[in-house]
Scaffold this motif. Structure first.
Motif, PDB file in Angstrom:
ATOM      1  N   THR A  28      26.473 -12.648  86.034  1.00 55.70           N
ATOM      2  CA  THR A  28      26.273 -11.557  85.569  1.00 55.70           C
ATOM      3  C   THR A  28      27.026 -11.316  84.191  1.00 55.70           C
ATOM      4  O   THR A  28      28.473 -11.080  84.430  1.00 55.70           O
ATOM      5  N   LEU A  29      26.471 -11.056  83.046  1.00 54.87           N
ATOM      6  CA  LEU A  29      27.463 -11.234  81.901  1.00 54.87           C
ATOM      7  C   LEU A  29      28.047 -10.095  81.545  1.00 54.87           C
ATOM      8  O   LEU A  29      29.309 -10.045  80.991  1.00 54.87           O
ATOM      9  N   ASP A  30      27.658  -8.819  82.232  1.00 53.56           N
ATOM     10  CA  ASP A  30      28.447  -7.630  81.937  1.00 53.56           C
ATOM     11  C   ASP A  30      29.712  -7.706  82.842  1.00 53.56           C
ATOM     12  O   ASP A  30      30.324  -6.974  82.360  1.00 53.56           O
ATOM     13  N   ASN A  31      29.769  -8.517  83.710  1.00 53.12           N
ATOM     14  CA  ASN A  31      31.224  -8.576  84.315  1.00 53.12           C
ATOM     15  C   ASN A  31      32.499  -9.336  83.355  1.00 53.12           C
ATOM     16  O   ASN A  31      33.238  -9.556  83.661  1.00 53.12           O
ATOM     17  N   TYR A  32      31.843  -9.826  82.089  1.00 56.61           N
ATOM     18  CA  TYR A  32      32.564 -10.772  81.387  1.00 56.61           C
ATOM     19  C   TYR A  32      32.667 -10.001  80.092  1.00 56.61           C
ATOM     20  O   TYR A  32      31.795  -9.442  79.569  1.00 56.61           O
ATOM     21  N   SER A  33      34.030 -10.010  79.257  1.00 58.64           N
ATOM     22  CA  SER A  33      33.888 -10.036  77.921  1.00 58.64           C
ATOM     23  C   SER A  33      33.090 -11.191  77.258  1.00 58.64           C
ATOM     24  O   SER A  33      33.098 -12.355  77.660  1.00 58.64           O
ATOM     25  N   VAL A  34      32.599 -10.879  75.849  1.00 56.55           N
ATOM     26  CA  VAL A  34      31.767 -12.076  75.336  1.00 56.55           C
ATOM     27  C   VAL A  34      32.479 -12.037  74.068  1.00 56.55           C
ATOM     28  O   VAL A  34      32.673 -11.028  73.284  1.00 56.55           O
ATOM     29  N   GLY A  35      32.817 -13.071  73.481  1.00 57.14           N
ATOM     30  CA  GLY A  35      33.302 -13.423  72.117  1.00 57.14           C
ATOM     31  C   GLY A  35      32.118 -14.138  71.243  1.00 57.14           C
ATOM     32  O   GLY A  35      31.653 -14.913  71.951  1.00 57.14           O
ATOM     33  N   TRP A  36      32.018 -13.957  70.052  1.00 60.13           N
ATOM     34  CA  TRP A  36      31.327 -14.704  69.053  1.00 60.13           C
ATOM     35  C   TRP A  36      32.442 -15.494  68.367  1.00 60.13           C
ATOM     36  O   TRP A  36      32.993 -14.620  67.644  1.00 60.13           O
ATOM     37  N   PHE A  37      32.254 -16.943  68.201  1.00 59.72           N
ATOM     38  CA  PHE A  37      32.932 -17.782  67.411  1.00 59.72           C
ATOM     39  C   PHE A  37      32.157 -18.280  66.336  1.00 59.72           C
ATOM     40  O   PHE A  37      30.905 -18.470  66.604  1.00 59.72           O
ATOM     41  N   ARG A  38      32.801 -18.860  65.229  1.00 63.26           N
ATOM     42  CA  ARG A  38      32.040 -19.893  64.197  1.00 63.26           C
ATOM     43  C   ARG A  38      32.919 -20.795  63.824  1.00 63.26           C
ATOM     44  O   ARG A  38      34.231 -20.821  63.938  1.00 63.26           O
ATOM     45  N   GLN A  39      32.295 -21.674  63.501  1.00 61.33           N
ATOM     46  CA  GLN A  39      32.862 -23.247  63.014  1.00 61.33           C
ATOM     47  C   GLN A  39      32.078 -23.715  61.821  1.00 61.33           C
ATOM     48  O   GLN A  39      30.804 -24.096  62.115  1.00 61.33           O
ATOM     49  N   VAL A  40      33.049 -24.165  60.920  1.00 56.88           N
ATOM     50  CA  VAL A  40      32.291 -25.114  60.125  1.00 56.88           C
ATOM     51  C   VAL A  40      33.011 -26.385  59.991  1.00 56.88           C
ATOM     52  O   VAL A  40      34.129 -26.699  60.690  1.00 56.88           O
ATOM     53  N   PRO A  41      32.404 -27.354  59.381  1.00 56.55           N
ATOM     54  CA  PRO A  41      32.818 -28.746  59.385  1.00 56.55           C
ATOM     55  C   PRO A  41      34.361 -28.889  58.981  1.00 56.55           C
ATOM     56  O   PRO A  41      34.679 -28.216  58.001  1.00 56.55           O
ATOM     57  N   GLY A  42      35.140 -29.487  59.860  1.00 53.42           N
ATOM     58  CA  GLY A  42      36.351 -29.847  59.207  1.00 53.42           C
ATOM     59  C   GLY A  42      37.367 -28.691  59.617  1.00 53.42           C
ATOM     60  O   GLY A  42      38.677 -28.644  59.378  1.00 53.42           O
ATOM     61  N   LYS A  43      36.825 -27.466  60.121  1.00 52.11           N
ATOM     62  CA  LYS A  43      37.925 -26.379  60.387  1.00 52.11           C
ATOM     63  C   LYS A  43      37.594 -26.043  61.940  1.00 52.11           C
ATOM     64  O   LYS A  43      36.911 -26.595  62.374  1.00 52.11           O
ATOM     65  N   GLU A  44      38.997 -25.271  62.457  1.00 47.90           N
ATOM     66  CA  GLU A  44      38.889 -24.950  63.555  1.00 47.90           C
ATOM     67  C   GLU A  44      37.809 -23.689  64.057  1.00 47.90           C
ATOM     68  O   GLU A  44      37.518 -23.042  63.031  1.00 47.90           O
ATOM     69  N   ARG A  45      37.396 -23.860  65.239  1.00 49.56           N
ATOM     70  CA  ARG A  45      36.423 -22.622  65.765  1.00 49.56           C
ATOM     71  C   ARG A  45      37.019 -21.412  65.723  1.00 49.56           C
ATOM     72  O   ARG A  45      38.421 -21.121  66.208  1.00 49.56           O
ATOM     73  N   GLU A  46      36.624 -20.320  64.919  1.00 50.14           N
ATOM     74  CA  GLU A  46      37.388 -19.155  65.014  1.00 50.14           C
ATOM     75  C   GLU A  46      36.476 -17.726  65.286  1.00 50.14           C
ATOM     76  O   GLU A  46      35.396 -17.820  65.417  1.00 50.14           O
ATOM     77  N   GLY A  47      37.182 -17.218  66.225  1.00 49.39           N
ATOM     78  CA  GLY A  47      36.541 -16.002  66.843  1.00 49.39           C
ATOM     79  C   GLY A  47      36.369 -14.928  65.884  1.00 49.39           C
ATOM     80  O   GLY A  47      37.307 -14.684  65.163  1.00 49.39           O
ATOM     81  N   VAL A  48      35.035 -14.122  65.883  1.00 51.68           N
ATOM     82  CA  VAL A  48      35.045 -12.986  64.862  1.00 51.68           C
ATOM     83  C   VAL A  48      34.719 -11.719  65.252  1.00 51.68           C
ATOM     84  O   VAL A  48      35.078 -10.781  64.959  1.00 51.68           O
ATOM     85  N   SER A  49      33.953 -11.896  66.629  1.00 52.20           N
ATOM     86  CA  SER A  49      33.664 -10.380  67.182  1.00 52.20           C
ATOM     87  C   SER A  49      33.550 -10.511  68.532  1.00 52.20           C
ATOM     88  O   SER A  49      33.258 -11.708  69.189  1.00 52.20           O
ATOM     89  N   TRP A  50      33.982  -9.465  69.357  1.00 54.97           N
ATOM     90  CA  TRP A  50      33.773  -9.402  70.835  1.00 54.97           C
ATOM     91  C   TRP A  50      33.649  -8.141  71.236  1.00 54.97           C
ATOM     92  O   TRP A  50      33.571  -7.012  70.749  1.00 54.97           O
ATOM     93  N   ILE A  51      32.925  -8.245  72.496  1.00 53.63           N
ATOM     94  CA  ILE A  51      32.851  -6.929  73.281  1.00 53.63           C
ATOM     95  C   ILE A  51      33.345  -7.153  74.491  1.00 53.63           C
ATOM     96  O   ILE A  51      33.199  -8.180  75.342  1.00 53.63           O
ATOM     97  N   GLY A  52      33.961  -6.038  74.966  1.00 51.15           N
ATOM     98  CA  GLY A  52      34.685  -6.018  76.187  1.00 51.15           C
ATOM     99  C   GLY A  52      33.781  -5.847  77.477  1.00 51.15           C
ATOM    100  O   GLY A  52      32.576  -5.421  77.447  1.00 51.15           O
ATOM    101  N   SER A  53      33.978  -5.943  78.695  1.00 53.25           N
ATOM    102  CA  SER A  53      33.368  -5.915  79.755  1.00 53.25           C
ATOM    103  C   SER A  53      33.360  -4.414  80.224  1.00 53.25           C
ATOM    104  O   SER A  53      34.270  -3.657  80.060  1.00 53.25           O
TER     105      SER A  53
END
Length: 125
Positions: A28-53
């Motif tokens: 059940t996804l509502d019991n979890y917070s969810v983050g959106w991350f993005r990644q471009v080649p050669g760079k670390e994955r970066e979180g940009v947006s989150w929603i709490g549970s």
């Protein structure tokens, strides 16, 4: 089977919009917070947006604040990332991730319980 599946990526012109979806199965996804991350080649994955549970608290990096919004549809067990006023630097593979502790703003990738496979977003004229 427990999984997250992203969809909605594609090619869009600068100034355009896309809505990404992150659909959960096996939990059940509502019991979890969810983050959106993005990644471009050669760079670390970066979180940009989150929603709490539960309370739906949102947190966005300054680079996307005012342009990206995040929402839930609990009936569909899905979280959405609405991206408006897209810019070429937004081009990346976008991933969603779920945290059972319900936190927002966590950049440490190891703190997340589940990850999706990613969806490509390309902003170009």
């Amino acid at each position: 089977q427990v999984q997250l599946v992203e969809s909605g990526g594609g090619l869009v012109q600068p100034g355009g919009s896309l809505r990404l979806s992150c659909a959960a199965s096996g939990f059940t996804l509502d019991n979890y917070s969810v983050g959106w991350f993005r990644q471009v080649p050669g760079k670390e994955r970066e979180g940009v947006s989150w929603i709490g549970s539960g309370d739906g608290n949102q947190y966005h990096l300054d680079s996307v604040k005012g342009r990206f919004t995040i929402s839930r549809d609990n009936a569909k067990n899905t979280v959405y990332l609405q991206m408006n006023s897209l810019k070429p630097p937004d081009t990346a593979v976008y991933y969603c991730a779920a945290d059972r502790l319900g936190r927002v703003g966590i950049q440490n990738l190891g703190e997340y319980d589940y990850w999706g496979q990613g969806t490509q977003v390309t902003v170009s004229s």
